[in-house]
Write a protein that holds these residues in place. Sequence first.
Motif, short mmCIF file in Angstrom:
data_model
loop_
_atom_site.label_atom_id
_atom_site.label_comp_id
_atom_site.label_asym_id
_atom_site.label_seq_id
_atom_site.Cartn_x
_atom_site.Cartn_y
_atom_site.Cartn_z
N ARG A 314 13.17 19.25 -7.57
CA ARG A 314 12.63 18.04 -6.72
C ARG A 314 10.95 18.70 -6.32
N ARG A 315 10.24 18.78 -6.76
CA ARG A 315 9.04 19.78 -6.49
C ARG A 315 7.92 18.74 -5.97
N GLU A 316 8.15 17.44 -6.42
CA GLU A 316 6.80 16.36 -5.39
C GLU A 316 7.38 16.49 -3.77
N ASP A 317 8.87 16.84 -3.87
CA ASP A 317 8.83 16.80 -2.02
C ASP A 317 7.98 17.08 -1.46
N VAL A 318 7.54 19.16 -1.95
CA VAL A 318 7.67 19.51 -1.56
C VAL A 318 6.10 19.78 -0.08
N PRO A 319 5.93 19.31 -0.92
CA PRO A 319 4.52 18.76 0.14
C PRO A 319 4.90 18.22 1.71
N ALA A 320 5.96 17.35 1.32
CA ALA A 320 5.93 16.07 2.63
C ALA A 320 6.98 17.65 3.16
N LEU A 321 7.83 18.15 2.66
CA LEU A 321 8.69 18.55 3.57
C LEU A 321 7.98 19.59 3.80
N THR A 322 7.33 20.79 3.63
CA THR A 322 6.64 21.56 4.15
C THR A 322 5.76 20.98 5.31
N ARG A 323 4.88 19.96 5.61
CA ARG A 323 3.90 19.12 6.84
C ARG A 323 5.74 18.93 8.35
N PRO A 337 0.41 22.40 16.00
CA PRO A 337 0.87 22.44 14.80
C PRO A 337 0.15 23.01 13.48
N LYS A 338 0.23 23.98 12.73
CA LYS A 338 -0.99 24.53 11.91
C LYS A 338 -0.76 23.52 10.38
N ARG A 339 -1.97 22.90 9.61
CA ARG A 339 -2.52 22.16 8.88
C ARG A 339 -1.90 23.32 7.01
N ILE A 340 -2.11 22.61 6.07
CA ILE A 340 -2.23 23.84 4.96
C ILE A 340 -3.16 23.12 4.25
N THR A 341 -4.00 24.02 3.14
CA THR A 341 -4.92 23.40 2.42
C THR A 341 -3.63 22.74 0.54
N ASP A 342 -4.38 22.14 0.21
CA ASP A 342 -3.53 21.63 -1.31
C ASP A 342 -3.33 22.91 -1.89
N ALA A 343 -4.83 23.14 -2.15
CA ALA A 343 -4.02 25.28 -3.36
C ALA A 343 -3.29 25.76 -2.79
N ALA A 344 -2.97 25.77 -1.29
CA ALA A 344 -1.28 25.97 -1.19
C ALA A 344 -0.12 25.88 -0.75
N LEU A 345 -0.23 24.41 -0.84
CA LEU A 345 0.63 23.88 -1.65
C LEU A 345 0.86 23.59 -2.78
N GLU A 346 0.19 23.64 -3.90
CA GLU A 346 0.38 23.97 -5.35
C GLU A 346 0.83 25.11 -5.21
N ARG A 347 0.74 26.04 -4.43
CA ARG A 347 1.37 27.30 -4.58
C ARG A 347 2.74 27.26 -4.33
N LEU A 348 2.88 26.78 -3.16
CA LEU A 348 4.00 26.76 -2.84
C LEU A 348 4.83 25.22 -4.22
N MET A 349 4.56 24.28 -4.87
CA MET A 349 4.90 23.30 -5.74
C MET A 349 5.85 24.89 -6.67
#
Length: 500
Positions: A314-323, A337-349
Motif C-alpha cells: 500500500r505504498r500510495e498510503d506512505v505520503p499521508a501516513l508520513t505527514r 512540525p516538519k515538512r517533507i519534500t516530494d523527493a524524500a517521499l518518493e524515497r520512502l515510498m
Amino acid sequence: MKPIWIVDDDQSIRFVLERALAREQLAVRSFSNPRDVLAALDDDAPQVLVSDIRMPGGSGIDLLTQVKQRLPGLPVIIMTAYSDLDSAVSAFQGGAFEYLPKPFDLPRAVELIRRALDESLREAVRDTGVAEMPEMLGQATAMQDVFRAIGRLSQSNVTVLITGESGSGKELVARALHKHSPRGDSGSNGPFIAINTAAIPKDLLESELFGHERGAFTGAQTTRRGRFEQADGGTLFLDEIGDMPFDLQTRLLRVLSDGQFYRVGGHQPLRANVRVIAATHQNLEQRVRDGAFREDLFHRLNVIRLRLPPLRERREDVPALTRFFLGKSAKDLGVEPKRITDAALERLMAFDFPGNVRQLENVCHWLTVMAPAQVIEPKDLPPELGAVTALTDAHPAVDSSRQVAALSPSSGPDAMPTAPVVALAGSLTQGWMPDLQREARRMLEGGEPQVWDALTRQFEAGLIRVALEITRGRRIEAALKLGIGRNTITRKIQELGLDD
C-alpha cells in the motif's frame, strides 16, 4: 482557507511577497497601512497576518495589539530589521508568532509564513473540536477493503481473526472493530482489553488471562481478576495468538465454547460476556499442521478473517501516513512540525519497510528529532533508507572517539551535556551519524535506561548551545536559525537547564 494579509508601506516588499505566495498557490491580500487593515477586519479576517513594524500612519506593534484583541489565535509575523531587535522583543511580548528580519531571504520568508499557516489551521481544527486523531489512514485498495469489512462487522459481535505482519496495525483494527461494534452487551460501551500472549512468560500467562485466587501460588497474596473478567461487557484482544502455549489453548477453547472459566486456584466457575478478537503474524494453518496449534481452536477463532496488508502493498498510503506521523511526533515533542519534500517521499515510498507502519512511525519520530532543517530532504533520511550520509573516513580530521564520548551520558538520563556535545552539534556534516548509531548500540546492548531521552536531550542541548553561541545569546534569532519557534526554544532552554 482565508487569504494571507501583507501590511507594508513599501510597495516592492508587498509585490515580492505577493508573487512568492502566489507561486505557492496561496491567496494574498495587501495593505499599505494599519488603518486599512483594521477597517477590513470589520468584514473579513486573514489566516495569517504579516506586518511591517514601522509604517506611516501607525505602528506594527500597535496593530498587533489591536488585532490580537479581536483575533487572539491569529498568527502574526512582524517584519523588522536586525538593528530593531528591541522592537521585535516587544512584538513577541505582544503575542507575535515570529519575526522576519529585513532584508529577508525569500524562500525563508515563504517557509516562515507556511509554518504560521500550518499553526493557524491547527488552531482552527482545535477550535472546532475536530482535532481527534484518525483511527486509521489508507487510500490504497487493500486498506479500503479492510475499512469496508470493519463497516460490515459493525453490525455484529462475531469473533474475528486478524492476520498481518508485525507492525502493520493489527491492534488498530481490533480497536476500530470494538469502537464500531453495537452498543450493549460486549459492545463499544464496554472496555477494550489487550494482551500480547507472546510477551508474557508461560507461567504467568494463565493468571493474566483468567486471574488467580489468594494463595494459589507463591506470591499470590491477593485475589486478582484476569483479563477475561476485566473485559466483561467489552472486547478482549489476544495479540500473537499463534504463540500461545498448547495447554492454555485448551483452556481458551473451553471459554470460547461455553463462556465459563476458573481462576487459577479457584473452584467456582465464572462467566464473562466478552467478544474475542485474535491476531497473529504467523500462518496458523501451518502451525496446526505442525501440531503447535489446536485445530479446533483455530476453527473457533477463524469465524471471520481480516488480512491486514503490509505497507509495501500500500505504498500510495506512505505520503499521508508520513505527514500524519510527522505532525503527531511534533505534537508529542512540543516542536514545530516538519515538512517533507516530494523527493524524500518518493524515497520512502520505494522502501519496503519490513517493520511496516510501526517502522514508518519510528522513522518520522527520528526525523522530527534529528533532521537539521524544517524541510526534510532525501539526504536527511536515516541511512537504512538509502539517505546520503557523510562518512567519517571522508573527514580524517574528525576525532570519532571524542564524538562518541560526547554522546555518552555520564550520570544517567538526566545528565546535562558537557562542552564536547557542543562540538558534536557544531559538526553535523562531519560524519556524526555512524558514531551516533554506534553509541546507541552500546547503550542499548548495555541495558542503559531511557536511551532515547538521554541522547535526545544531549542532541537538543548541543544544537541550542551552538545556535546561542553564533547569535551571541539572542534566543529569537537562534530559534529562527534552528527552524523552531520562539516558545519552543524558551521551553527547551528551561527543560535542559541551559539557563544556568
